[in-house]
Write a protein that holds these residues in place. Structure first.
Motif, PDB file in Angstrom:
ATOM      1  N   LEU A  13      19.311 -62.387 -45.335  1.00  0.00           N
ATOM      2  CA  LEU A  13      20.615 -62.198 -44.697  1.00  0.00           C
ATOM      3  C   LEU A  13      21.429 -61.140 -45.428  1.00  0.00           C
ATOM      4  CD1 LEU A  13      22.760 -63.079 -42.633  1.00  0.00           C
ATOM      5  CD2 LEU A  13      23.460 -64.861 -44.246  1.00  0.00           C
ATOM      6  N   ALA A  14      21.418 -61.208 -46.762  1.00  0.00           N
ATOM      7  CA  ALA A  14      22.160 -60.221 -47.553  1.00  0.00           C
ATOM      8  C   ALA A  14      21.631 -58.818 -47.307  1.00  0.00           C
ATOM      9  CB  ALA A  14      22.078 -60.570 -49.038  1.00  0.00           C
ATOM     10  N   LEU A  15      20.308 -58.671 -47.236  1.00  0.00           N
ATOM     11  CA  LEU A  15      19.712 -57.351 -47.011  1.00  0.00           C
ATOM     12  C   LEU A  15      20.079 -56.813 -45.639  1.00  0.00           C
ATOM     13  CD1 LEU A  15      17.774 -55.059 -47.845  1.00  0.00           C
ATOM     14  CD2 LEU A  15      15.975 -56.318 -46.677  1.00  0.00           C
ATOM     15  N   VAL A  16      19.951 -57.646 -44.601  1.00  0.00           N
ATOM     16  CA  VAL A  16      20.260 -57.205 -43.243  1.00  0.00           C
ATOM     17  C   VAL A  16      21.722 -56.777 -43.144  1.00  0.00           C
ATOM     18  CG1 VAL A  16      20.457 -57.945 -40.839  1.00  0.00           C
ATOM     19  CG2 VAL A  16      18.447 -58.588 -42.183  1.00  0.00           C
ATOM     20  N   MET A  17      22.612 -57.568 -43.756  1.00  0.00           N
ATOM     21  CA  MET A  17      24.033 -57.222 -43.707  1.00  0.00           C
ATOM     22  C   MET A  17      24.311 -55.918 -44.450  1.00  0.00           C
ATOM     23  SD  MET A  17      26.347 -60.651 -43.943  1.00  0.00           S
ATOM     24  CE  MET A  17      27.787 -59.583 -43.837  1.00  0.00           C
ATOM     25  N   VAL A  18      23.633 -55.709 -45.591  1.00  0.00           N
ATOM     26  CA  VAL A  18      23.813 -54.464 -46.338  1.00  0.00           C
ATOM     27  C   VAL A  18      23.433 -53.271 -45.477  1.00  0.00           C
ATOM     28  CG1 VAL A  18      22.799 -53.069 -48.176  1.00  0.00           C
ATOM     29  CG2 VAL A  18      23.640 -55.348 -48.688  1.00  0.00           C
ATOM     30  N   MET A  19      22.328 -53.396 -44.752  1.00  0.00           N
ATOM     31  CA  MET A  19      21.831 -52.281 -43.937  1.00  0.00           C
ATOM     32  C   MET A  19      22.761 -51.982 -42.765  1.00  0.00           C
ATOM     33  SD  MET A  19      17.724 -53.079 -43.995  1.00  0.00           S
ATOM     34  CE  MET A  19      17.323 -51.588 -43.084  1.00  0.00           C
ATOM     35  N   PHE A  20      23.375 -53.023 -42.200  1.00  0.00           N
ATOM     36  CA  PHE A  20      24.195 -52.819 -41.010  1.00  0.00           C
ATOM     37  C   PHE A  20      25.667 -52.578 -41.327  1.00  0.00           C
ATOM     38  CE2 PHE A  20      20.507 -54.698 -38.935  1.00  0.00           C
ATOM     39  CZ  PHE A  20      20.411 -53.932 -37.775  1.00  0.00           C
ATOM     40  N   THR A  21      26.183 -53.221 -42.392  1.00  0.00           N
ATOM     41  CA  THR A  21      27.601 -53.064 -42.710  1.00  0.00           C
ATOM     42  C   THR A  21      27.853 -52.016 -43.786  1.00  0.00           C
ATOM     43  OG1 THR A  21      27.644 -54.745 -44.473  1.00  0.00           O
ATOM     44  CG2 THR A  21      27.920 -55.514 -42.199  1.00  0.00           C
ATOM     45  N   ARG A  22      26.819 -51.721 -44.593  1.00  0.00           N
ATOM     46  CA  ARG A  22      26.936 -50.803 -45.732  1.00  0.00           C
ATOM     47  C   ARG A  22      27.968 -51.301 -46.760  1.00  0.00           C
ATOM     48  NH1 ARG A  22      24.514 -45.892 -44.203  1.00  0.00           N
ATOM     49  NH2 ARG A  22      23.024 -46.420 -42.573  1.00  0.00           N
ATOM     50  N   ARG A  23      28.287 -52.582 -46.735  1.00  0.00           N
ATOM     51  CA  ARG A  23      29.247 -53.166 -47.677  1.00  0.00           C
ATOM     52  C   ARG A  23      28.502 -54.162 -48.561  1.00  0.00           C
ATOM     53  NH1 ARG A  23      34.472 -54.932 -44.236  1.00  0.00           N
ATOM     54  NH2 ARG A  23      35.284 -55.262 -46.366  1.00  0.00           N
ATOM     55  N   VAL A  24      28.221 -53.738 -49.782  1.00  0.00           N
ATOM     56  CA  VAL A  24      27.336 -54.499 -50.663  1.00  0.00           C
ATOM     57  C   VAL A  24      27.960 -55.824 -51.083  1.00  0.00           C
ATOM     58  CG1 VAL A  24      26.072 -54.469 -52.846  1.00  0.00           C
ATOM     59  CG2 VAL A  24      26.273 -52.372 -51.493  1.00  0.00           C
ATOM     60  N   LEU A  25      29.205 -55.788 -51.551  1.00  0.00           N
ATOM     61  CA  LEU A  25      29.833 -57.019 -52.042  1.00  0.00           C
ATOM     62  C   LEU A  25      29.981 -58.050 -50.936  1.00  0.00           C
ATOM     63  CD1 LEU A  25      32.591 -55.647 -54.476  1.00  0.00           C
ATOM     64  CD2 LEU A  25      30.401 -56.690 -55.056  1.00  0.00           C
ATOM     65  N   LEU A  26      30.389 -57.609 -49.749  1.00  0.00           N
ATOM     66  CA  LEU A  26      30.518 -58.530 -48.621  1.00  0.00           C
ATOM     67  C   LEU A  26      29.169 -59.165 -48.297  1.00  0.00           C
ATOM     68  CD1 LEU A  26      32.041 -59.774 -46.205  1.00  0.00           C
ATOM     69  CD2 LEU A  26      31.474 -57.704 -44.919  1.00  0.00           C
ATOM     70  N   SER A  27      28.137 -58.363 -48.266  1.00  0.00           N
ATOM     71  CA  SER A  27      26.802 -58.854 -47.908  1.00  0.00           C
ATOM     72  C   SER A  27      26.280 -59.838 -48.941  1.00  0.00           C
ATOM     73  CB  SER A  27      25.840 -57.672 -47.765  1.00  0.00           C
ATOM     74  OG  SER A  27      26.323 -56.737 -46.826  1.00  0.00           O
TER      75      SER A  27
END
Length: 519
Positions: A13-27
């Motif tokens: 989930l963290a990886l997918v969010m990083v790729m789509f949101t480009r927001r590391v801390l949020l992910s």
């Protein structure tokens, strides 16, 4: 949910969010919260228990069993020291002077990148030390040649861990040799000593070898593809080595020099950092060796975090002396120190979040679940190196730790080889090491990936996404080599076939990837 396939959810989930949101801390934050909820889902108060667990993990980063948690804190302090050193070097004009000096001698972008690669290969004592030092030394040179920070981070990261994992005289080598020695003893394998086994394993670590060769090929043949091409094109055309729309990056100070600096203003702090850190690695290793002063024992017992901290303090002292010698006022030096601290805060935040999610993942039993897949599956032994490479890669990717993967997967690989075909012992151990480095290169929560971004002054997400295609291609080449090794039983034939595939891949890339104008 612990120890099951659901334990993979937080890191994925963290990886997918990083790729789509480009927001590391949020992910990372979402991954942490979801993981904590999964662990405490059957408690009386899932929300309160989850919050308490997260705060307990974060508290444990700083305090462990009532005492200071020296490893994590020392790494954080070293980052702050490095930020202050880099900031003062920039203010004195040392970075500018070094860039001008290098620009007069290194005439091409290719040359600037190859020098960075060479430094990454030479400084193999420790990956943290490598990533942060090479990134900071290479930055003035690559900036002058309009090489993107994302490209610099790739050059640093893809030479640091691959060199450390095949060098016996390194913190990694000592750790791995210790594990291998235990495996050999537990299975009564006497034909190799631990160090000898490590040396024999190194050429079988196809991923590490071809990752370094891939870096050289990418530089020499200008094989910029995907997101890397975007960053390089912007740097060449505009001179902007980072995407300014994404805000400040760790360790970046811009052109803030107030004095006409000298090359020595950069060289002496860095040389001091290297010499002092190596000195303290040796002294802490001797202290921890309890009388055994062999090189292997020293690097096995060295306190890397403490050595980095002590080396950083000595280097900062030298930097302050040089700053005063350049007639910088107290206010200017104070501004530089504070600017250096602030420049490192984004990296520290990411590192703390990464350590937290790694702890959550450990409690979920993600690594244990992946390891059980290997033990519970019946398959043709010829596929064993490939399967262990993939499992180790996914484990390192999911957990963010190659060292943790070594500790879990190497004994399992040894058990499997001992129970099936002892001649496969060294190849399967090599496959685990290779897979661990591959997963580490792909993982946004890997501390070495984070520190490579920091050292290079790159946005973390930019580094992850630009390195990923090259890591995947190298992994594909490695898989071919391990398939051949498994079916032929020959590491030499496996390596030759992998080398042929590597050449074919590079040739194809040369044909399909046009060279950027000005590259």
């Amino acid at each position: 949910m612990e120890g099951s396939i659901f334990s993979l959810l937080p890191p994925i989930l963290a990886l997918v969010m990083v790729m789509f949101t480009r927001r590391v801390l949020l992910s990372l934050g979402v991954g942490i919260v979801v993981g904590a909820f999964m662990i405490n889902y059957d408690s009386g108060n899932v929300f309160l228990e989850s919050v308490n667990q997260i705060f307990s993990i974060v508290d444990g980063i700083f305090i462990d069993d009532g005492a200071i948690n020296s490893w994590e804190l020392y790494i954080i302090f070293f980052l702050l020291l490095l930020g202050m050193i880099a900031s003062l070097i920039a203010i004195t004009g040392g970075s500018r002077a070094f860039g001008e000096w290098a620009l007069s001698r290194v005439k091409t972008r290719v040359g600037a990148q190859l020098i960075t690669v060479l430094l990454g290969v030479i400084i193999f004592i420790d990956d943290y030390f490598n990533s942060l030092t090479v990134g900071n030394v290479g930055r003035p040179l690559t900036d002058r040649h309009r090489i993107s920070r994302a490209k610099l981070a790739y050059l640093v990261d893809s030479t640091a861990a691959p060199m450390c994992v095949i060098a016996p005289v390194s913190s990694w080598g000592a750790y791995i040799i210790t594990i291998i020695g235990g495996i050999l003893v537990s299975h009564s394998v006497t034909q190799w000593e631990a160090l000898q086994a490590f040396v024999l394993i190194a050429p079988m670590n196809f991923y590490a070898i071809f990752a370094i060769l891939m870096v050289i090929a990418v530089v020499y043949f200008k094989l910029d593809l995907g997101q890397m091409r975007v960053h390089e094109k912007r740097a060449i055309e505009t001179g902007e080595v980072v995407d300014k729309k994404k805000g400040a990056v760790p360790g970046d100070h811009g052109d803030v020099s107030t004095k006409k600096g000298k090359v020595g203003d950069l060289i002496w702090p860095i040389v001091t950092l290297i010499v002092a850190t190596v000195f303290f690695m040796i002294t802490t290793g001797i202290d921890g060796s309890e009388g055994d002063t062999s090189i292997l024992a020293i690097f096995e017992n060295t306190d890397v975090a403490a050595a980095l901290l002590y080396g950083g303090l000595v280097s900062l002292a030298v930097t302050l002396i040089l700053s005063f010698s350049r007639k910088l006022g107290v206010s200017e030096i104070g501004f530089g120190l504070w600017a250096g601290i602030k420049s490192m805060l984004p990296a520290i935040y990411i590192l703390i979040f990464a350590w937290t999610i790694i702890s959550i993942i450990k409690d979920l039993g993600t690594g244990a679940y992946l390891a059980s897949l290997v033990q519970d599956t019946n398959f043709n032994l010829a596929y064993l190196p490939v399967i262990l490479f993939i499992i180790a890669g996914f484990m390192a990717f999911s957990t963010g730790t190659s060292w943790g993967t070594f500790g879990i997967m190497l004994p399992i690989a040894g058990d499997i080889a001992a129970a099936t075909d002892i001649s496969m012992m060294l190849p399967v151990l090599a496959a685990v090491l290779a897979g661990s480095i591959f997963g580490d290169h792909c993982s946004p929560i890997s501390d070495t990936t984070i520190l490579s971004s920091t050292g290079a002054g790159s946005h973390h997400i930019d580094h992850v996404l630009t390195q990923l295609p090259y890591a995947l291609m190298t992994a594909g080449i490695t898989i071919v080599g391990y398939l051949v090794l498994g079916f032929t039983g020959s590491a030499v034939i496996g390596f030759i076939v992998a080398a042929v595939v590597f050449v074919i891949v590079v040739v194809i890339m040369k044909k399909v990837v046009p060279v950027l104008k000005g590259a």
